[in-house]
Design a protein around this motif. Structure first.
Motif, short mmCIF file in Angstrom:
data_model
loop_
_atom_site.label_atom_id
_atom_site.label_comp_id
_atom_site.label_asym_id
_atom_site.label_seq_id
_atom_site.Cartn_x
_atom_site.Cartn_y
_atom_site.Cartn_z
N SER A 254 0.85 -1.19 0.00
CA SER A 254 0.00 0.00 0.00
C SER A 254 0.89 1.24 0.00
O SER A 254 2.11 1.12 0.13
CB SER A 254 -0.89 0.00 1.24
OG SER A 254 -0.08 0.31 2.38
N LYS A 255 0.29 2.42 -0.09
CA LYS A 255 1.10 3.64 -0.09
C LYS A 255 1.81 3.84 1.26
O LYS A 255 2.76 4.60 1.35
CB LYS A 255 0.27 4.86 -0.48
CG LYS A 255 -0.80 5.20 0.51
CD LYS A 255 -1.52 6.49 0.11
CE LYS A 255 -2.62 6.75 1.10
NZ LYS A 255 -3.41 7.92 0.94
N VAL A 260 -0.31 -5.70 0.87
CA VAL A 260 -1.74 -5.76 0.57
C VAL A 260 -2.19 -7.22 0.63
O VAL A 260 -1.63 -8.08 -0.06
CB VAL A 260 -2.02 -5.15 -0.83
CG1 VAL A 260 -3.49 -5.30 -1.19
CG2 VAL A 260 -1.61 -3.68 -0.86
N THR A 280 -2.09 -4.76 5.42
CA THR A 280 -3.12 -3.73 5.37
C THR A 280 -4.25 -3.96 6.38
O THR A 280 -5.13 -3.12 6.51
CB THR A 280 -3.74 -3.69 3.95
OG1 THR A 280 -3.97 -5.03 3.50
CG2 THR A 280 -2.82 -3.00 2.96
#
Ligand code: FAD
Length: 310
Positions: A254-255, A260, A280
Motif C-alpha cells: 500500500s502507499k 496488501v 493492510t
C-alpha cells in the motif's frame, strides 16, 4: 525445502507456525528477533483470556509453543529478498542477510512494524515509564492523569479522542500549522472539554525524575519560545512503519508500505501469504496479529493441498 516458511517470529508468525506444524507440515521460522514487538512491552492486559502478563513472558510462551511442535526456529536471521517461484506451485526463495537461501512451497510474511520515534532526549529513557505508543494498550494505565499526544494526523487525533475518555486531560501537539486529520475527527476532538490543541509545536525534550516522566518541552515554531507541559504520559503518534522495505519491488504494497492482503491473507504473489502488523489489516494488536497469522497459515495449507508440485 520447507512446506511453509514463515518470515517473522512475533504473534502473527508464531500463530502461523503452530497452525502449520499441527497439520504435519515441514515448517521453518526465520526471525530477526523472535517475539517481535512484545519483547518491548511491559504490561499486556488485553490478550483475551489472559488477565495480565508482560512482554518477555509472552514472547517466551510464544517460542515455547512453537518449539513444542518441532518447528525449525532460525532466530537472529534477517531476510533480505524474496524470489517468487519459477512455475506455479514451485519453490519460493528467501535470501537471508548471512548469505543463506531458504526454499519453501509456501511463505508467510509476518515481519511486523515499528513505531516511528520522536528522537528527542528522554524518549528512550522514559519508554514504558510514561512514554507510550499504543493508546489501546496503555491508555488505561493513565486513568485520571495528564497526557500529551504528539502528532495531529488521523492516528494522533483518534488517540486523543480515545484517551480523553480515559485520562484527566489531553494536550495534542502538532508540528504543522494545522491538524492533518479528517475534518470529522478534528470536529469531534474540538468538542471535547478536556482536550487542548497546540499547533506549530516542536517537541524538544522529555524529562522526569529518572523513574517516571514528568514533563514535555516544546518550542512554539512561530514565536520560538520554549514551553513546558507538566504531565504523566506522552503518546507518540507520528507513524507506524511496516518492516517491508526488503519486499518493495517484489509484491504489492500500500502507499504506507503495508503488504496488501485479501480477507484470507493472500498477497499479490501465488503461494505467498502475509499476516499481522506488516499488512493492510487495520488495528495493530497482538490478538489481531495472532488471529491473522492462524488464518494465513490455514490459507497457505489450503494452497498446498490444491496446488500440484511441478
Ligand atoms: P511483530 O511483533 O512486529 O513481529 C515481527 C517479527 O518479524 C519479529 O520477530 C521481527 O524480528 C521479525 N522481522 C522483521 N523484519 C524481518 C526481516 N526482514 N527478516 C526476518 N525477520 C524480520 N498490542 C496489544 O495487543 N497489547 C499491548 O499491550 C501492546 N503493547 C505494545 C507496547 C509496545 C511498546 C509496542 C511496540 C507494541 C504493543 N502492542 C500491543 C502491539 C503489538 O505488539 C503488535 O500489534 C504485535 O506484536 C504485532 O505482531 P506481528 O507478529 O505482526 O509483528
Amino acid at each position: 525445502a520447507y512446506d511453509m516458511l514463515i518470515v517473522g517470529g512475533g504473534p502473527a508468525g508464531a500463530a502461523a507456525a503452530v497452525y502449520a506444524a499441527r497439520k504435519g507440515l515441514r515448517v521453518g521460522v526465520a526471525a530477526e528477533r523472535f517475539g517481535g514487538q512484545v519483547n518491548d512491552t511491559l504490561a499486556i492486559e488485553n490478550y483475551i483470556s489472559v488477565l495480565e502478563t508482560d512482554g518477555p513472558k509472552f514472547a517466551a510462551a510464544l517460542e515455547a509453543q512453537v518449539r513444542h511442535y518441532g518447528v525449525d526456529v532460525m532466530n537472529l536471521q534477517r531476510a533480505s529478498a524474496l524470489k517468487p517461484a519459477e512455475q506455479p506451485g514451485g519453490l519460493i526463495e528467501v535470501a537471508l542477510d548471512n548469505g543463506a537461501v531458504l526454499r519453501s512451497r509456501s511463505i508467510i510474511l509476518a515481519t511486523g512494524a515499528r513505531w516511528r520515534n520522536l528522537n528527542v532526549p528522554g524518549e528512550a529513557e522514559y519508554k514504558n515509564k510514561g512514554v507510550a505508543y499504543c493508546p489501546h494498550c496503555d491508555g488505561p494505565l493513565f486513568k485520571g492523569k495528564r497526557v500529551a499526544v504528539v502528532g495531529g494526523g488521523n492516528s494522533g487525533v483518534e488517540a486523543a479522542i480515545d484517551l480523553a475518555g480515559v485520562v484527566a486531560h489531553v494536550t495534542l501537539l502538532e508540528f504543522a500549522p494545522e491538524l492533518r486529520a479528517d475534518a470529522v475527527l478534528v470536529d469531534k476532538l474540538k468538542s471535547l472539554p478536556n482536550v487542548n490543541i497546540i499547533t506549530n509545536a516542536q517537541t524538544r525534550e522529555l524529562t522526569g525524575d529518572g523513574q517516571r516522566l514528568q514533563a514535555l518541552h516544546y518550542t512554539d515554531r512561530l514565536s520560538n519560545e520554549t514551553h513546558e507541559l507538566a504531565l504523566e504520559g506522552v503518546f507518540v503518534q507520528i507513524g507506524l512503519v511496516p518492516n517491508t522495505d526488503w519486499l518493495k519491488s517484489t509484491l504489492e504494497l500500500s502507499k504506507f508500505g503495508e503488504i496488501v492482503v485479501d480477507v484470507k491473507g493472500h498477497t499479490s504473489l501465488p503461494g505467498v501469504f502475509a499476516a499481522g502488523d506488516a499488512t493492510t489489516v487495520p488495528y495493530k494488536q497482538i490478538v489481531i496479529a495472532a488471529g491473522e497469522g492462524a488464518k494465513a497459515s490455514l490459507s497457505a495449507f489450503d494452497y498446498l493441498i490444491r496446488t500440484p508440485q511441478p
